[in-house]
Design a protein around this motif. Sequence first.
Motif, PDB file in Angstrom:
ATOM      1  N   ARG A 183      40.599  31.806  24.470  1.00  0.00           N
ATOM      2  CA  ARG A 183      39.251  32.218  24.881  1.00  0.00           C
ATOM      3  C   ARG A 183      39.130  33.734  24.929  1.00  0.00           C
ATOM      4  O   ARG A 183      38.153  34.317  24.454  1.00  0.00           O
ATOM      5  CB  ARG A 183      38.911  31.637  26.266  1.00  0.00           C
ATOM      6  CG  ARG A 183      38.559  30.159  26.215  1.00  0.00           C
ATOM      7  CD  ARG A 183      38.374  29.582  27.615  1.00  0.00           C
ATOM      8  NE  ARG A 183      37.923  28.212  27.539  1.00  0.00           N
ATOM      9  CZ  ARG A 183      36.677  27.796  27.790  1.00  0.00           C
ATOM     10  NH1 ARG A 183      35.763  28.664  28.181  1.00  0.00           N
ATOM     11  NH2 ARG A 183      36.347  26.542  27.667  1.00  0.00           N
ATOM     12  N   ILE A 197      36.479  36.500  22.784  1.00  0.00           N
ATOM     13  CA  ILE A 197      35.363  37.159  23.495  1.00  0.00           C
ATOM     14  C   ILE A 197      34.866  38.380  22.719  1.00  0.00           C
ATOM     15  O   ILE A 197      35.661  39.160  22.207  1.00  0.00           O
ATOM     16  CB  ILE A 197      35.804  37.591  24.913  1.00  0.00           C
ATOM     17  CG1 ILE A 197      36.084  36.369  25.773  1.00  0.00           C
ATOM     18  CG2 ILE A 197      34.727  38.453  25.576  1.00  0.00           C
ATOM     19  CD1 ILE A 197      36.678  36.713  27.125  1.00  0.00           C
ATOM     20  N   ASP A 256      29.159  39.038  28.564  1.00  0.00           N
ATOM     21  CA  ASP A 256      28.904  37.668  29.029  1.00  0.00           C
ATOM     22  C   ASP A 256      30.153  36.808  28.867  1.00  0.00           C
ATOM     23  O   ASP A 256      30.474  35.989  29.736  1.00  0.00           O
ATOM     24  CB  ASP A 256      27.752  37.032  28.233  1.00  0.00           C
ATOM     25  CG  ASP A 256      26.397  37.575  28.674  1.00  0.00           C
ATOM     26  OD1 ASP A 256      26.354  38.294  29.693  1.00  0.00           O
ATOM     27  OD2 ASP A 256      25.406  37.307  27.981  1.00  0.00           O
ATOM     28  N   GLY A 257      30.834  36.987  27.751  1.00  0.00           N
ATOM     29  CA  GLY A 257      32.056  36.234  27.502  1.00  0.00           C
ATOM     30  C   GLY A 257      33.125  36.527  28.537  1.00  0.00           C
ATOM     31  O   GLY A 257      33.880  35.631  28.940  1.00  0.00           O
ATOM     32  N   TRP A 278      32.648  37.391  31.762  1.00  0.00           N
ATOM     33  CA  TRP A 278      32.347  36.752  33.057  1.00  0.00           C
ATOM     34  C   TRP A 278      32.437  35.226  32.922  1.00  0.00           C
ATOM     35  O   TRP A 278      32.734  34.530  33.892  1.00  0.00           O
ATOM     36  CB  TRP A 278      30.990  37.203  33.602  1.00  0.00           C
ATOM     37  CG  TRP A 278      30.720  38.679  33.442  1.00  0.00           C
ATOM     38  CD1 TRP A 278      29.550  39.263  33.065  1.00  0.00           C
ATOM     39  CD2 TRP A 278      31.641  39.779  33.655  1.00  0.00           C
ATOM     40  NE1 TRP A 278      29.687  40.624  33.010  1.00  0.00           N
ATOM     41  CE2 TRP A 278      30.942  40.972  33.363  1.00  0.00           C
ATOM     42  CE3 TRP A 278      32.982  39.872  34.046  1.00  0.00           C
ATOM     43  CZ2 TRP A 278      31.542  42.229  33.452  1.00  0.00           C
ATOM     44  CZ3 TRP A 278      33.588  41.126  34.130  1.00  0.00           C
ATOM     45  CH2 TRP A 278      32.868  42.277  33.840  1.00  0.00           C
ATOM     46  N   GLU A 279      32.192  34.715  31.715  1.00  0.00           N
ATOM     47  CA  GLU A 279      32.425  33.278  31.498  1.00  0.00           C
ATOM     48  C   GLU A 279      33.908  32.952  31.640  1.00  0.00           C
ATOM     49  O   GLU A 279      34.277  31.929  32.223  1.00  0.00           O
ATOM     50  CB  GLU A 279      31.980  32.863  30.092  1.00  0.00           C
ATOM     51  CG  GLU A 279      30.529  32.445  30.004  1.00  0.00           C
ATOM     52  CD  GLU A 279      30.069  32.323  28.557  1.00  0.00           C
ATOM     53  OE1 GLU A 279      30.885  31.919  27.694  1.00  0.00           O
ATOM     54  OE2 GLU A 279      28.910  32.665  28.294  1.00  0.00           O
ATOM     55  N   GLU A 287      36.049  34.568  33.442  1.00  0.00           N
ATOM     56  CA  GLU A 287      36.340  34.645  34.879  1.00  0.00           C
ATOM     57  C   GLU A 287      35.955  33.318  35.567  1.00  0.00           C
ATOM     58  O   GLU A 287      36.736  32.755  36.337  1.00  0.00           O
ATOM     59  CB  GLU A 287      35.570  35.809  35.509  1.00  0.00           C
ATOM     60  CG  GLU A 287      35.897  35.996  36.992  1.00  0.00           C
ATOM     61  CD  GLU A 287      34.784  36.696  37.749  1.00  0.00           C
ATOM     62  OE1 GLU A 287      33.819  37.192  37.116  1.00  0.00           O
ATOM     63  OE2 GLU A 287      34.853  36.721  38.989  1.00  0.00           O
ATOM     64  N   GLY A 288      34.746  32.836  35.272  1.00  0.00           N
ATOM     65  CA  GLY A 288      34.270  31.594  35.888  1.00  0.00           C
ATOM     66  C   GLY A 288      35.125  30.401  35.492  1.00  0.00           C
ATOM     67  O   GLY A 288      35.451  29.546  36.331  1.00  0.00           O
ATOM     68  N   TRP A 289      35.505  30.367  34.226  1.00  0.00           N
ATOM     69  CA  TRP A 289      36.326  29.260  33.720  1.00  0.00           C
ATOM     70  C   TRP A 289      37.691  29.248  34.399  1.00  0.00           C
ATOM     71  O   TRP A 289      38.201  28.186  34.796  1.00  0.00           O
ATOM     72  CB  TRP A 289      36.444  29.405  32.201  1.00  0.00           C
ATOM     73  CG  TRP A 289      37.254  28.334  31.531  1.00  0.00           C
ATOM     74  CD1 TRP A 289      36.835  27.110  31.114  1.00  0.00           C
ATOM     75  CD2 TRP A 289      38.656  28.416  31.182  1.00  0.00           C
ATOM     76  NE1 TRP A 289      37.870  26.423  30.534  1.00  0.00           N
ATOM     77  CE2 TRP A 289      38.994  27.194  30.565  1.00  0.00           C
ATOM     78  CE3 TRP A 289      39.633  29.392  31.338  1.00  0.00           C
ATOM     79  CZ2 TRP A 289      40.278  26.935  30.093  1.00  0.00           C
ATOM     80  CZ3 TRP A 289      40.925  29.128  30.879  1.00  0.00           C
ATOM     81  CH2 TRP A 289      41.228  27.907  30.260  1.00  0.00           C
ATOM     82  N   GLN A 346      37.367  27.953  37.935  1.00  0.00           N
ATOM     83  CA  GLN A 346      37.165  26.508  37.933  1.00  0.00           C
ATOM     84  C   GLN A 346      38.506  25.781  37.704  1.00  0.00           C
ATOM     85  O   GLN A 346      38.833  24.814  38.388  1.00  0.00           O
ATOM     86  CB  GLN A 346      36.207  26.199  36.788  1.00  0.00           C
ATOM     87  CG  GLN A 346      35.528  24.880  36.822  1.00  0.00           C
ATOM     88  CD  GLN A 346      34.615  24.737  35.604  1.00  0.00           C
ATOM     89  OE1 GLN A 346      34.991  25.106  34.483  1.00  0.00           O
ATOM     90  NE2 GLN A 346      33.427  24.206  35.819  1.00  0.00           N
ATOM     91  N   GLU A 348      41.967  36.573  36.568  1.00  0.00           N
ATOM     92  CA  GLU A 348      40.699  36.137  37.177  1.00  0.00           C
ATOM     93  C   GLU A 348      40.271  37.139  38.264  1.00  0.00           C
ATOM     94  O   GLU A 348      39.113  37.565  38.289  1.00  0.00           O
ATOM     95  CB  GLU A 348      40.876  34.739  37.801  1.00  0.00           C
ATOM     96  CG  GLU A 348      39.592  34.192  38.396  1.00  0.00           C
ATOM     97  CD  GLU A 348      39.838  33.150  39.487  1.00  0.00           C
ATOM     98  OE1 GLU A 348      40.995  32.741  39.681  1.00  0.00           O
ATOM     99  OE2 GLU A 348      38.851  32.777  40.144  1.00  0.00           O
ATOM    100  N   ARG A 365      33.744  43.120  37.579  1.00  0.00           N
ATOM    101  CA  ARG A 365      32.345  42.693  37.582  1.00  0.00           C
ATOM    102  C   ARG A 365      31.623  43.235  38.810  1.00  0.00           C
ATOM    103  O   ARG A 365      30.527  43.798  38.702  1.00  0.00           O
ATOM    104  CB  ARG A 365      32.270  41.153  37.548  1.00  0.00           C
ATOM    105  CG  ARG A 365      30.854  40.607  37.485  1.00  0.00           C
ATOM    106  CD  ARG A 365      30.837  39.087  37.328  1.00  0.00           C
ATOM    107  NE  ARG A 365      31.783  38.404  38.209  1.00  0.00           N
ATOM    108  CZ  ARG A 365      31.624  38.257  39.521  1.00  0.00           C
ATOM    109  NH1 ARG A 365      30.544  38.722  40.109  1.00  0.00           N
ATOM    110  NH2 ARG A 365      32.543  37.624  40.228  1.00  0.00           N
TER     111      ARG A 365
END
Lengths: 117, 117
Positions: free
Chosen positions: A47, A51, A55-56, A58-59, A61-63, A66, B61, B68
């Motif tokens: 991933r 990038i 946006d990629g 922070w995606e 980071e979120g992934w 999770q 992360e 951010r």
Amino acid sequence: MASAHNLPIAPMREWNWTVTEKKAARRAFDLALSRELDAVLREAKERAARITDADGLWELEGWLGQKRRRIDRDFDYRYSILPQVFASLLRAGRLTEEELHGLDPDKLDAIRYMLSW
Amino acid sequence: MASAHNLPIAPMREWNWTVTEKKAARRAFDLALSRELDAVLREAKERAARITDADGLWELEGWLGQKRRRIDRDFDYRYSILPQVFASLLRAGRLTEEELHGLDPDKLDAIRYMLSW
């Protein structure tokens, strides 16, 4: 009172775990966890390499967050719920039944039964 | 009442921004932001490529979250604080004075003065 499915009679949280079973359980658990982490590591690198913009980032980071929360939730080494944990690891393909070798046949039956839910 | 440093007399939040200045400010701000994001993107890819274990994943992360939040905090486009924002972007090497071309000389003086703090 016998169970209708030949499952151990006592509630799961009261099952006895011998030293041998505990060793087998820990080995299987650690094996599944290391497979899960390897898979996340590999996918995170792929991933990150793809990038192209913020946006990629922070995606990613979120992934990662999770994945971290899901691993914390799913890899819960408490004997009171370990058969369920093993059933879901089998279902997710992180373990094979052979890798649970060493557990008591009644526990293996219970795990198989949970798999069939 | 004249300032001791030949700074604009009104409080910064009351300064007037002409249309030309607003365009110049927005251009400089966007330039600095895109440099910042490019730098984070590049470093994130390098960090991801170097990761060898799960700890490294959760560190990545955490690092992304920190970046951010810092970008959200530092890139604050409100005219009432924009000269301070530009001063810190100059200090961080994300802008040069030449790139602030188009701003009123008094604002440039104020920014230079803040840089000397």
